[in-house]
Scaffold this motif. Sequence first.
Motif, PDB file in Angstrom:
ATOM      1  N   HIS A 323      37.318  42.939  19.933  1.00  0.00           N
ATOM      2  CA  HIS A 323      38.745  42.987  20.280  1.00  0.00           C
ATOM      3  C   HIS A 323      38.914  43.366  21.750  1.00  0.00           C
ATOM      4  N   ILE A 324      38.158  44.376  22.172  1.00  0.00           N
ATOM      5  CA  ILE A 324      38.228  44.823  23.566  1.00  0.00           C
ATOM      6  C   ILE A 324      37.751  43.715  24.494  1.00  0.00           C
ATOM      7  N   ALA A 325      36.630  43.088  24.136  1.00  0.00           N
ATOM      8  CA  ALA A 325      36.078  42.017  24.976  1.00  0.00           C
ATOM      9  C   ALA A 325      37.052  40.857  25.115  1.00  0.00           C
ATOM     10  N   LYS A 326      37.766  40.552  24.043  1.00  0.00           N
ATOM     11  CA  LYS A 326      38.740  39.455  24.062  1.00  0.00           C
ATOM     12  C   LYS A 326      39.828  39.715  25.092  1.00  0.00           C
ATOM     13  N   TYR A 327      40.374  40.925  25.103  1.00  0.00           N
ATOM     14  CA  TYR A 327      41.473  41.238  26.022  1.00  0.00           C
ATOM     15  C   TYR A 327      40.988  41.460  27.445  1.00  0.00           C
ATOM     16  N   GLU A 328      39.769  41.939  27.602  1.00  0.00           N
ATOM     17  CA  GLU A 328      39.199  42.034  28.946  1.00  0.00           C
ATOM     18  C   GLU A 328      39.009  40.650  29.542  1.00  0.00           C
ATOM     19  N   LYS A 329      38.585  39.713  28.726  1.00  0.00           N
ATOM     20  CA  LYS A 329      38.420  38.336  29.185  1.00  0.00           C
ATOM     21  C   LYS A 329      39.770  37.733  29.553  1.00  0.00           C
ATOM     22  N   GLU A 330      40.782  38.033  28.765  1.00  0.00           N
ATOM     23  CA  GLU A 330      42.126  37.542  29.059  1.00  0.00           C
ATOM     24  C   GLU A 330      42.626  38.112  30.385  1.00  0.00           C
ATOM     25  N   TRP A 331      42.398  39.401  30.597  1.00  0.00           N
ATOM     26  CA  TRP A 331      42.824  40.028  31.859  1.00  0.00           C
ATOM     27  C   TRP A 331      42.113  39.389  33.045  1.00  0.00           C
ATOM     28  N   LEU A 332      40.812  39.168  32.910  1.00  0.00           N
ATOM     29  CA  LEU A 332      40.048  38.561  33.996  1.00  0.00           C
ATOM     30  C   LEU A 332      40.545  37.157  34.298  1.00  0.00           C
ATOM     31  N   SER A 333      40.867  36.411  33.261  1.00  0.00           N
ATOM     32  CA  SER A 333      41.379  35.063  33.443  1.00  0.00           C
ATOM     33  C   SER A 333      42.707  35.084  34.202  1.00  0.00           C
ATOM     34  N   ARG A 334      43.560  36.033  33.875  1.00  0.00           N
ATOM     35  CA  ARG A 334      44.849  36.157  34.566  1.00  0.00           C
ATOM     36  C   ARG A 334      44.636  36.521  36.036  1.00  0.00           C
ATOM     37  N   GLN A 335      43.684  37.404  36.287  1.00  0.00           N
ATOM     38  CA  GLN A 335      43.401  37.784  37.660  1.00  0.00           C
ATOM     39  C   GLN A 335      42.935  36.590  38.478  1.00  0.00           C
ATOM     40  N   GLN A 336      42.077  35.796  37.887  1.00  0.00           N
ATOM     41  CA  GLN A 336      41.567  34.613  38.582  1.00  0.00           C
ATOM     42  C   GLN A 336      42.689  33.614  38.855  1.00  0.00           C
ATOM     43  N   GLN A 337      43.590  33.443  37.902  1.00  0.00           N
ATOM     44  CA  GLN A 337      44.722  32.544  38.094  1.00  0.00           C
ATOM     45  C   GLN A 337      45.634  33.030  39.222  1.00  0.00           C
ATOM     46  N   GLN A 338      45.866  34.342  39.261  1.00  0.00           N
ATOM     47  CA  GLN A 338      46.700  34.905  40.320  1.00  0.00           C
ATOM     48  C   GLN A 338      46.055  34.721  41.687  1.00  0.00           C
ATOM     49  N   GLN A 339      44.759  34.910  41.764  1.00  0.00           N
ATOM     50  CA  GLN A 339      44.050  34.715  43.023  1.00  0.00           C
ATOM     51  C   GLN A 339      44.135  33.271  43.488  1.00  0.00           C
ATOM     52  N   GLN A 340      43.983  32.342  42.545  1.00  0.00           N
ATOM     53  CA  GLN A 340      44.077  30.925  42.885  1.00  0.00           C
ATOM     54  C   GLN A 340      45.486  30.583  43.390  1.00  0.00           C
ATOM     55  N   GLN A 341      46.495  31.120  42.734  1.00  0.00           N
ATOM     56  CA  GLN A 341      47.868  30.877  43.159  1.00  0.00           C
ATOM     57  C   GLN A 341      48.122  31.442  44.557  1.00  0.00           C
ATOM     58  N   GLN A 342      47.599  32.623  44.823  1.00  0.00           N
ATOM     59  CA  GLN A 342      47.759  33.231  46.142  1.00  0.00           C
ATOM     60  C   GLN A 342      47.075  32.400  47.218  1.00  0.00           C
ATOM     61  N   GLN A 343      45.877  31.918  46.901  1.00  0.00           N
ATOM     62  CA  GLN A 343      45.151  31.079  47.850  1.00  0.00           C
ATOM     63  C   GLN A 343      45.910  29.787  48.133  1.00  0.00           C
ATOM     64  N   GLN A 344      46.459  29.186  47.099  1.00  0.00           N
ATOM     65  CA  GLN A 344      47.232  27.961  47.265  1.00  0.00           C
ATOM     66  C   GLN A 344      48.474  28.211  48.128  1.00  0.00           C
ATOM     67  N   GLN A 345      49.150  29.326  47.891  1.00  0.00           N
ATOM     68  CA  GLN A 345      50.325  29.668  48.683  1.00  0.00           C
ATOM     69  C   GLN A 345      49.957  29.879  50.144  1.00  0.00           C
ATOM     70  N   GLN A 346      48.827  30.550  50.394  1.00  0.00           N
ATOM     71  CA  GLN A 346      48.378  30.773  51.760  1.00  0.00           C
ATOM     72  C   GLN A 346      48.047  29.458  52.448  1.00  0.00           C
ATOM     73  N   GLN A 347      47.401  28.565  51.718  1.00  0.00           N
ATOM     74  CA  GLN A 347      47.078  27.246  52.287  1.00  0.00           C
ATOM     75  C   GLN A 347      48.340  26.465  52.616  1.00  0.00           C
ATOM     76  N   GLN A 348      49.317  26.531  51.728  1.00  0.00           N
ATOM     77  CA  GLN A 348      50.584  25.833  51.974  1.00  0.00           C
ATOM     78  C   GLN A 348      51.295  26.401  53.194  1.00  0.00           C
ATOM     79  N   GLN A 349      51.281  27.712  53.342  1.00  0.00           N
ATOM     80  CA  GLN A 349      51.901  28.347  54.503  1.00  0.00           C
ATOM     81  C   GLN A 349      51.205  27.944  55.792  1.00  0.00           C
ATOM     82  N   GLN A 350      49.877  27.878  55.751  1.00  0.00           N
ATOM     83  CA  GLN A 350      49.116  27.472  56.929  1.00  0.00           C
ATOM     84  C   GLN A 350      49.417  26.026  57.303  1.00  0.00           C
ATOM     85  N   GLN A 351      49.513  25.167  56.291  1.00  0.00           N
ATOM     86  CA  GLN A 351      49.816  23.760  56.549  1.00  0.00           C
ATOM     87  C   GLN A 351      51.218  23.607  57.159  1.00  0.00           C
ATOM     88  N   GLN A 352      52.164  24.392  56.649  1.00  0.00           N
ATOM     89  CA  GLN A 352      53.534  24.336  57.164  1.00  0.00           C
ATOM     90  C   GLN A 352      53.584  24.805  58.614  1.00  0.00           C
TER      91      GLN A 352
END
Length: 357
Positions: A323-352
């Motif tokens: 149960h713990i491992a399941k939610y830790e994996k979910e948290w890690l997945s969310r963190q990775q998604q947030q990082q990807q979104q931040q990187q995409q936003q930074q790239q878009q800002q640089q392009q603009q």
Amino acid sequence: VWPLLSNVPRKMKQYSGQYDQYVKTSVVEENSNEIVEQATRESKKKKPPRFRQTVSFRATQDTIERDIHRTYPRHSMFHDSEEEDEDEEVDLLDALNDDEVSGIIAELEGKPSVNNRQATSSLEMATGGQASLRRVLKAYSVYDRELGYCQGMNFIAGMFLTFLSEEESFWILAGMYADWVYVSSAVMHDPPCQMRGLFLEGMQGTHRVLFVAERLTAQFLPRLSKHFEQENVHITMYATQWLITIFASSFHFDLVTRVWDCFLSEGWKIVYRVMLALLQDSQSILITLGFEDILAHFRDLPEHTHGNHIMDLALKIPLRKKHIAKYEKEWLSRQQQQQQQQQQQQQQQQQQQQQRS
């Protein structure tokens, strides 16, 4: 048993005298930070490499000093009725005379400092629980430069000091290196505890355990979880101190010591179980309360908690590591998604910006 679970006897034997050296180093570097700043103002010279310190080291020592008096103030071991005259300290830099400035320059050149020797002697010779806690926390801040110190660690170290010797308390926190390879266990660094991430900058470990705790509450106590959601009671409002100190900052030792017995051997499962048990034990009351009364209930909860009863409840909760491992994996997945979104936003800002230029 606690020292054996963290391999403390081996550390103390192999690294005999190292703890005392960490204590001495903390004093030398804390004073040297002041000394270098004064010498820089006086001579306009660059700081010499030997004492090239970040401001954070002195800030760390100041934070430790503030938290010493906040640690178990009602416990006989740490109670300070005289307040030690520390509130009347004179700023060392403002009190320097010409002879002391000469001594400062001599120290910068690598010669021994009378002030450092006196400060070191004072720290080493001081007695009582607060003095022991001060040495342990200062020594750890030297041992682990990246972390240094974070509020919450004082309660963990203080709790150890009520049962163990000063050096044992340090080594149960700290690991051991041989030829720069990590070779032994420690509460802060290693499985099953791995508490260090709770206190590092950003406190990602704290965010992770709170996320897991919230998900487990929804799974095992869905009615209470829904009520908290309706009342806008977030888990950070009541469980943060419970989890980052493994209950040491809030509850009586009849519960805390039993939790740590399990925590040192099996890790985080017992922590989540006890958290759920505390909520389950109060669930019938909590679901009838509004926002402010819920928070008031949690403030008073430690005084009305019986350790044996809560542990009995905790061990009956069918929580599994999966149960713990399941939610830790979910948290890690969310963190990775947030990082990807931040990187995409930074790239878009640089392009603009490039398009504009």
